[in-house]
Design an enzyme around this catalytic site. Structure first.
Site, PDB file in Angstrom:
ATOM      1  N   TYR A 179      16.001  91.586 -43.754  1.00  0.00           N
ATOM      2  CA  TYR A 179      14.978  90.558 -43.612  1.00  0.00           C
ATOM      3  C   TYR A 179      15.489  89.200 -44.102  1.00  0.00           C
ATOM      4  O   TYR A 179      16.675  89.020 -44.371  1.00  0.00           O
ATOM      5  CB  TYR A 179      13.697  91.013 -44.307  1.00  0.00           C
ATOM      6  CG  TYR A 179      13.166  92.295 -43.705  1.00  0.00           C
ATOM      7  CD1 TYR A 179      12.844  92.362 -42.349  1.00  0.00           C
ATOM      8  CD2 TYR A 179      13.031  93.452 -44.462  1.00  0.00           C
ATOM      9  CE1 TYR A 179      12.389  93.537 -41.768  1.00  0.00           C
ATOM     10  CE2 TYR A 179      12.575  94.641 -43.895  1.00  0.00           C
ATOM     11  CZ  TYR A 179      12.264  94.670 -42.542  1.00  0.00           C
ATOM     12  OH  TYR A 179      11.826  95.837 -41.961  1.00  0.00           O
ATOM     13  N   GLY A 310      10.673 107.446 -51.886  1.00  0.00           N
ATOM     14  CA  GLY A 310       9.900 107.011 -50.743  1.00  0.00           C
ATOM     15  C   GLY A 310       9.151 108.143 -50.068  1.00  0.00           C
ATOM     16  O   GLY A 310       7.997 108.418 -50.383  1.00  0.00           O
TER      17      GLY A 310
END
Length: 353
Positions: A179, A310
């Site tokens: 990103y 996660g």
């Protein structure tokens, strides 16, 4: 020797164990970026993990990359996140909101203003992306002007302040996974000729300015940052200088006395150990796909203070109890990772009391 179940202090937080919940995009926010109605339940269910790092949350309209991801820059966003933080705190957990600007990993169809994505340089990621009309390629972005880069730094700081207003315990700056912040680090995405491009110091400047601005805005002890050294997500190639760049970046970040550094490990053990040596504060090391029997290794070896998980946390709201008791684990359902209803979100079973 530290173990997975020994207490630790991270920034302002005193945590009972060394697990944490890693940030995971779930794409269940409302169209305006307000967290979805089930988000408070989803996060509160996982409060026993101690430190919960929320999904990537855009700091501005330009920061949005995907459909139905949350924001943290309007009054409605703050009101929605406040419901989440209150639920998590009531359940005994702590919440950091991850502030994420997607940069060129975006599509006009996914944003509220439908404008061209912005990035360090006008270089397309050339990546497939889900949009409301199906899969499309990410388009060529527009290069941010120098003034716009500086405004984006302010956007991160503003979003951090709104996160604290919403009751968050802190924020994690998303500098990983391809990103915007990592785009500035990578020479194949950043060909700028101003002070944000070219040399290692210049390419690291944006990350450092964002971290410093957020720390000033909300306090260094409520600020974390995530990096994925040598990661190639979003079509990035950080080049041969990447190890040197990350050694420089982490050494400079260390001077800011942030609450933590969160490393998404991409496989270079020598670099990870170099960064551990340069970082004198709590380190989180996330090894995607690590089996349960390997979760404690980095803590025992002194490589990490916290171990974010996660998918295990996604599928097992009561992961702490299951690990302590050696109980079987639920398997995550990839079909329900992104978007949808409560199915695969808040309906994973917990052990009987």
């Amino acid at each position: 020797m530290n173990t997975l179940w020994s207490p630790v202090k991270v920034g302002k937080l005193s945590l009972n164990h060394r697990l944490a919940m890693a940030p995971m995009t779930r794409s269940r926010a409302k169209p305006d970026g307000t967290p979805g109605d089930s988000a408070p339940e989803y996060y509160a269910q996982r409060a026993s993990l101690g430190l919960l790092i929320a999904e990537g949350t855009q700091p501005s309209e330009d920061g949005q990359g995907y459909t139905t991801t949350p924001g943290i820059y309007t009054d409605a966003h703050v009101k929605g996140w406040k419901k989440v933080t209150e639920a998590v705190h009531k359940a005994g957990g702590h919440l950091y909101i991850q502030v994420m600007h997607a940069g060129r990993i975006s599509h006009p169809d996914n944003t509220p203003h439908h404008r061209q994505p912005v990035a360090p340089s006008a270089i397309s990621a050339d990546q497939p992306m889900f949009t409301p009309t199906g899969m499309q390629k990410t388009p060529e972005p527009r290069a941010l002007t120098t003034a716009e880069v500086k405004q984006t730094v302010k956007d991160f700081a503003y979003a951090a302040r709104r996160a604290i207003e919403a009751g968050a315990d802190g924020v994690e700056i998303h500098g990983a996974n391809g990103y915007l912040i990592q785009q500035f680090l990578a020479p194949n995405a950043n060909t700028r000729s101003d002070e944000y491009g070219g040399s290692i110091e210049n390419r690291a400047r944006f990350a450092l300015e964002v971290a410093a601005a957020v720390a000033v805005e909300i306090g260094a002890d409520r600020t974390g940052i995530r990096l994925s050294p040598l990661g190639n997500s979003g079509g990035l190639d950080e080049g041969q200088e990447a190890p040197q760049l990350y050694r420089y970046l982490v050494a400079e970040l260390n001077k800011l006395n942030l609450a933590y550094l969160h490393i998404l490990h991409t496989g270079n053990e020598d670099l990870l150990r170099d960064l551990r040596a340069a970082w004198k504060h709590p380190l989180l090391v996330n090894r995607p796909g690590a089996p349960r029997e390997a979760l404690a290794r980095d803590v025992k070896e002194g490589l990490a203070e916290l171990v974010p998980v996660g998918k295990l946390a996604l599928a097992n709201p009561d992961l702490v109890i299951r690990l302590k008791n050696g109980a079987p684990l639920n398997e995550p359902n990839p079909a329900s990772f992104f978007g949808g209803t409560e199915a695969g979100y808040t309906d994973y079973p917990v052990l009987a009391a």
